[in-house]
Design an enzyme around this catalytic site. Sequence first.
Site, PDB file in Angstrom:
ATOM      1  N   ASP A 106      50.798  58.191  21.633  1.00 46.27           N
ATOM      2  CA  ASP A 106      49.696  58.841  22.341  1.00 46.27           C
ATOM      3  C   ASP A 106      48.961  59.717  21.325  1.00 46.27           C
ATOM      4  OD1 ASP A 106      48.038  60.096  24.108  1.00 46.27           O
ATOM      5  OD2 ASP A 106      49.590  60.955  25.358  1.00 46.27           O
ATOM      6  N   THR A 107      49.341  60.987  21.224  1.00 45.28           N
ATOM      7  CA  THR A 107      48.712  61.851  20.217  1.00 45.28           C
ATOM      8  C   THR A 107      49.208  61.518  18.813  1.00 45.28           C
ATOM      9  OG1 THR A 107      50.439  63.521  20.411  1.00 45.28           O
ATOM     10  CG2 THR A 107      48.526  63.754  21.864  1.00 45.28           C
ATOM     11  N   GLY A 108      50.414  60.952  18.722  1.00 43.67           N
ATOM     12  CA  GLY A 108      51.002  60.643  17.430  1.00 43.67           C
ATOM     13  C   GLY A 108      51.780  61.801  16.824  1.00 43.67           C
ATOM     14  N   THR A 110      54.561  63.346  17.812  1.00 40.73           N
ATOM     15  CA  THR A 110      56.008  63.143  17.785  1.00 40.73           C
ATOM     16  C   THR A 110      56.400  62.279  16.587  1.00 40.73           C
ATOM     17  OG1 THR A 110      55.947  63.134  20.199  1.00 40.73           O
ATOM     18  CG2 THR A 110      57.989  62.421  19.173  1.00 40.73           C
ATOM     19  N   LEU A 111      55.716  61.168  16.459  1.00 39.61           N
ATOM     20  CA  LEU A 111      56.022  60.233  15.390  1.00 39.61           C
ATOM     21  C   LEU A 111      55.714  60.825  14.020  1.00 39.61           C
ATOM     22  CD1 LEU A 111      57.090  57.422  14.978  1.00 39.61           C
ATOM     23  CD2 LEU A 111      54.749  56.593  14.997  1.00 39.61           C
ATOM     24  N   LYS A 134      47.791  54.216  22.486  1.00 41.27           N
ATOM     25  CA  LYS A 134      46.670  54.864  23.185  1.00 41.27           C
ATOM     26  C   LYS A 134      45.817  55.552  22.136  1.00 41.27           C
ATOM     27  CE  LYS A 134      49.308  56.968  26.622  1.00 41.27           C
ATOM     28  NZ  LYS A 134      49.473  57.968  27.710  1.00 41.27           N
ATOM     29  N   ASP A 162      59.007  56.164  31.278  1.00 43.26           N
ATOM     30  CA  ASP A 162      59.380  56.808  32.528  1.00 43.26           C
ATOM     31  C   ASP A 162      58.424  57.889  32.987  1.00 43.26           C
ATOM     32  OD1 ASP A 162      60.132  58.660  30.387  1.00 43.26           O
ATOM     33  OD2 ASP A 162      61.117  59.791  31.976  1.00 43.26           O
ATOM     34  N   ARG A 168      61.791  53.133  34.334  1.00 44.50           N
ATOM     35  CA  ARG A 168      62.060  52.484  33.036  1.00 44.50           C
ATOM     36  C   ARG A 168      62.397  51.007  33.214  1.00 44.50           C
ATOM     37  NH1 ARG A 168      62.537  56.529  29.109  1.00 44.50           N
ATOM     38  NH2 ARG A 168      63.456  58.485  29.801  1.00 44.50           N
TER      39      ARG A 168
HETATM   40  P1  IMP Z   1      52.836  61.494  21.312  1.00 46.46           P
HETATM   41  O1  IMP Z   1      53.604  62.475  20.482  1.00 46.46           O
HETATM   42  O2  IMP Z   1      51.705  62.157  22.057  1.00 46.46           O
HETATM   43  O3  IMP Z   1      52.342  60.313  20.510  1.00 46.46           O
HETATM   44  O4  IMP Z   1      53.789  60.959  22.454  1.00 46.46           O
HETATM   45  C1  IMP Z   1      54.889  60.225  22.102  1.00 46.46           C
HETATM   46  C2  IMP Z   1      55.893  59.989  23.200  1.00 46.46           C
HETATM   47  O5  IMP Z   1      55.502  60.468  24.485  1.00 46.46           O
HETATM   48  C3  IMP Z   1      56.071  58.499  23.361  1.00 46.46           C
HETATM   49  O6  IMP Z   1      56.973  57.987  22.426  1.00 46.46           O
HETATM   50  C4  IMP Z   1      56.574  58.401  24.776  1.00 46.46           C
HETATM   51  O7  IMP Z   1      57.967  58.596  24.801  1.00 46.46           O
HETATM   52  C5  IMP Z   1      55.859  59.528  25.484  1.00 46.46           C
HETATM   53  N1  IMP Z   1      54.637  59.025  26.132  1.00 46.46           N
HETATM   54  C6  IMP Z   1      53.359  59.084  25.693  1.00 46.46           C
HETATM   55  N2  IMP Z   1      52.511  58.526  26.564  1.00 46.46           N
HETATM   56  C7  IMP Z   1      53.282  58.095  27.607  1.00 46.46           C
HETATM   57  C8  IMP Z   1      52.973  57.420  28.848  1.00 46.46           C
HETATM   58  O8  IMP Z   1      51.824  57.080  29.189  1.00 46.46           O
HETATM   59  N3  IMP Z   1      54.043  57.152  29.647  1.00 46.46           N
HETATM   60  C9  IMP Z   1      55.322  57.479  29.329  1.00 46.46           C
HETATM   61  N4  IMP Z   1      55.647  58.103  28.190  1.00 46.46           N
HETATM   62  C10 IMP Z   1      54.629  58.417  27.341  1.00 46.46           C
END
Ligand code: IMP
Length: 182
Positions: A106-108, A110-111, A134, A162, A168
């Site tokens: 999503d935002t990236g 976490t990764l 996304k 989830d 899930r």
């Molecule tokens: P990020 O750090 O915003 O990229 O979010 C990463 C994590 O959030 C993903 O690996 C998912 O575990 C969770 N996540 C992000 N978007 C969704 C969604 O639409 N549904 C469920 N989990 C999400």
Amino acid sequence: MRGYHAFHDPALEGVLVSAEQISEVVTRLGEQIAADYRGRDLALVTVLRGGYVFIADLCRAIDLPLTLDFMAISAYGGGGGAVRITKDLDDDIAGRHVLVVEDIIDTGLTLNYLIGVLRQRKPASLEVCTLFDKDVRRIADLPLEYVGTRIPDRFVVGYGMDLGGRYRNLPFLATLHDGVMG
Ligand code: IMP
Ligand code: MG
């Protein structure tokens, strides 16, 4: 909602990516990865819990010797993307060709954090494969080598993902009605 009669959940809006479509994407990713990593010591690293369904299918679509390892993280909250590793990898990844397998980005943030942590352990290479992307919400600039499918900026559930621990086990990716998120 074919194939999902276990309960008729009014929160589910519809199917965004069908099980058949997901299967085709996973097959394509597996073939691409197998071609790229031939002759290299491949270590798949998956982030729990969301990634478990994808990795189970993806690893069987990669016709190469490989290892599987898992980590679990939880967000600190408050934004900024800082996460805590609640379960670390069991294997040493130094000198190995590491492919991080994610359900969705999503935002990236976490990764981005995770990549920083793994890079310090000196893998021979470090790439990322995500099933869903996304990209409209992307904040962190990530090296995404393998992207399954781009999806709109909606909260989705199913195929490992989830809401509050549920959904899930849906074999497809579903959207939820507005307002369900609270
Ligand atoms: P990020 O750090 O915003 O990229 O979010 C990463 C994590 O959030 C993903 O690996 C998912 O575990 C969770 N996540 C992000 N978007 C969704 C969604 O639409 N549904 C469920 N989990 C999400
Ligand atoms: Mg995840």
